[in-house]
Design an enzyme around this catalytic site. Structure first.
Site, PDB file in Angstrom:
ATOM      1  N   LYS A  42       0.728  -0.871  -0.055  1.00 54.98           N
ATOM      2  CA  LYS A  42      -0.094   0.261   0.124  1.00 54.98           C
ATOM      3  C   LYS A  42       1.663   1.461  -0.251  1.00 54.98           C
ATOM      4  O   LYS A  42       0.680   2.232  -0.500  1.00 54.98           O
ATOM      5  CB  LYS A  42      -1.121   0.153   1.172  1.00 54.98           C
ATOM      6  CG  LYS A  42      -2.229  -1.088   1.193  1.00 54.98           C
ATOM      7  CD  LYS A  42      -2.792  -1.358   2.114  1.00 54.98           C
ATOM      8  CE  LYS A  42      -4.156  -2.283   2.217  1.00 54.98           C
ATOM      9  NZ  LYS A  42      -4.257  -2.837   0.806  1.00 54.98           N
ATOM     10  N   THR A 218     -13.846   5.801   0.415  1.00 56.07           N
ATOM     11  CA  THR A 218     -14.395   5.555  -0.343  1.00 56.07           C
ATOM     12  C   THR A 218     -15.842   4.175  -1.632  1.00 56.07           C
ATOM     13  O   THR A 218     -15.552   3.910  -0.447  1.00 56.07           O
ATOM     14  CB  THR A 218     -12.662   4.822  -1.603  1.00 56.07           C
ATOM     15  OG1 THR A 218     -12.011   3.580  -0.997  1.00 56.07           O
ATOM     16  CG2 THR A 218     -12.090   5.657  -1.360  1.00 56.07           C
ATOM     17  N   ASP A 252      -5.086   2.506  -3.482  1.00 59.82           N
ATOM     18  CA  ASP A 252      -4.374   3.759  -3.153  1.00 59.82           C
ATOM     19  C   ASP A 252      -3.796   4.067  -3.671  1.00 59.82           C
ATOM     20  O   ASP A 252      -3.795   5.428  -3.343  1.00 59.82           O
ATOM     21  CB  ASP A 252      -2.906   2.237  -3.255  1.00 59.82           C
ATOM     22  CG  ASP A 252      -3.240   0.757  -2.101  1.00 59.82           C
ATOM     23  OD1 ASP A 252      -3.975   1.545  -1.460  1.00 59.82           O
ATOM     24  OD2 ASP A 252      -2.583  -0.134  -2.562  1.00 59.82           O
TER      25      ASP A 252
HETATM   26  O1  RIB Z   1      -3.583  -1.860  -1.858  1.00 63.09           O
HETATM   27  C1  RIB Z   1      -3.155  -3.470  -2.602  1.00 63.09           C
HETATM   28  C2  RIB Z   1      -1.936  -3.621  -1.758  1.00 63.09           C
HETATM   29  O2  RIB Z   1      -1.719  -4.362  -0.684  1.00 63.09           O
HETATM   30  C3  RIB Z   1      -1.279  -3.952  -2.877  1.00 63.09           C
HETATM   31  O3  RIB Z   1      -0.218  -3.932  -3.726  1.00 63.09           O
HETATM   32  C4  RIB Z   1      -0.592  -5.511  -1.675  1.00 63.09           C
HETATM   33  O4  RIB Z   1       0.837  -5.338  -1.691  1.00 63.09           O
HETATM   34  C5  RIB Z   1      -1.363  -4.909  -0.443  1.00 63.09           C
HETATM   35  O5  RIB Z   1      -0.205  -4.237   0.416  1.00 63.09           O
END
Ligand code: RIB
Length: 309
Positions: A42, A218, A252
């Site tokens: 993230k 969200t 993210d």
């Molecule tokens: O939010 C997605 C992410 O969650 C992925 O990339 C994985 O690594 C987890 O951390």
């Protein structure tokens, strides 16, 4: 030290991704696609998303001294992220085991590895990085003690954005620093418990009562709800309509874009209107970081909706 629009403090994982027709139930085995390995986590995702949009971005994280760590550092540098704050060693690089179904929905198990060794001491040692950032964004794939130390180390003029993912009970001092707290429905329900209610506006009110200065919820294809605790304003922000291929890391990208735009001085709803376009673009391609758009690739903004009371 350079000035940064955004400092991301968080996890970096190698994402081991398998496409499946149906995500397995308890006790079930399913066959899937060939394995794909993507840079993720993230924190790493947020940093790459912001840098690709044009933000001056730095990452404070920890990876292992191994091949996955090299993959992740290379991905950050290729996106233009400053990696002076990425520490190496102490445990294997974090790994996320991800299944993605044909609708684009996923299930994720994370082995934190080096992420769990990003300590409060590492935060204290990164004082100059913290001092150089307008906005600091973090999540909960690193220890909660480390997040609490980050809150204590913030300059009064720096803004904190927290996505409590995976969700956990948060100390009052952390909640009070969030501006905003960014959650999806699942995270809102875990934090609020059984009295959460059914409407996003109820979740936002309940979360504001816990202390953050603002909240963003969200809502996937429905966009987002912003709740500014100071102004008392709630705004529904619609998302452009897109065909979702893979939702991994879209939240993210949303949070990174939101944090960056807030640091540029936009108000919460305006920043969220930009961020939903980034999140929508991210679901149209496979992977997390590999799916993130440049500013030129964003769809036009959807028509604004009437603010809800
Ligand atoms: O939010 C997605 C992410 O969650 C992925 O990339 C994985 O690594 C987890 O951390």
């Amino acid at each position: 030290m350079n000035e940064f629009d955004l400092l991301v403090v968080g996890s970096a994982n190698a994402d081991l991704v398998v496409g499946v027709e149906r995500r397995p139930a308890a006790g079930e085995t399913v066959l899937g696609s060939d394995l794909a390995v993507h840079p993720g986590g993230k924190g790493g995702n947020q940093a790459v998303a912001a840098a690709r949009l044009g933000a001056r971005t730095a990452l404070l994280a920890r990876v292992g001294d191994d091949a996955h760590g090299v993959l992740l550092l290379d991905a950050q540098r290729a996106a233009g992220v400053d990696t002076v704050g990425v520490l190496v060693g102490g445990a294997p690089t974090g790994v996320a085991l991800i299944t993605v179904d044909p609708s684009g929905d996923n299930s994720i198990v994370v082995s934190p590895g080096a992420n769990a060794r990003l300590t409060p001491e590492d935060i204290r040692a990164a004082g100059s990085l913290l001092a150089a950032a307008r906005v600091v964004s973090t999540q909960l794939e690193i220890p909660l003690d480390t997040v609490a130390e980050l809150v204590r180390g913030l300059r009064p003029e720096s803004r904190l954005v927290l996505n409590p993912s995976p969700p956990a009970p948060l100390p009052a001092e952390v909640l009070a620093a969030c501006d905003p707290l960014v959650v999806n429905e699942h995270e809102a329900r875990v934090i609020l418990g059984t009295d959460a209610g059914d409407a996003p506006e109820e979740w936002a009110r309940g979360l504001l009562a816990l202390g953050p200065r603002s909240v963003v919820i969200t809502l996937g294809a429905e966009g987002a709800l912003t709740a500014d605790g100071t102004a008392g304003s709630f705004v529904r922000v619609p998302s452009p309509r897109v065909d979702a291929v893979d939702t991994t890391g879209a939240g993210d990208a949303f949070t990174a874009a939101l944090a960056w735009r807030l640091g540029l001085g936009e108000d919460l709803a305006t920043a969220a209107a930009y961020a939903v376009r980034v999140g929508a673009a991210a679901v149209t391609r496979k992977g997390a970081q590999d799916s993130y758009p440049t500013a030129d690739e964003l769809a036009p903004a959807a028509a604004p909706e009437v603010p809800s009371p």
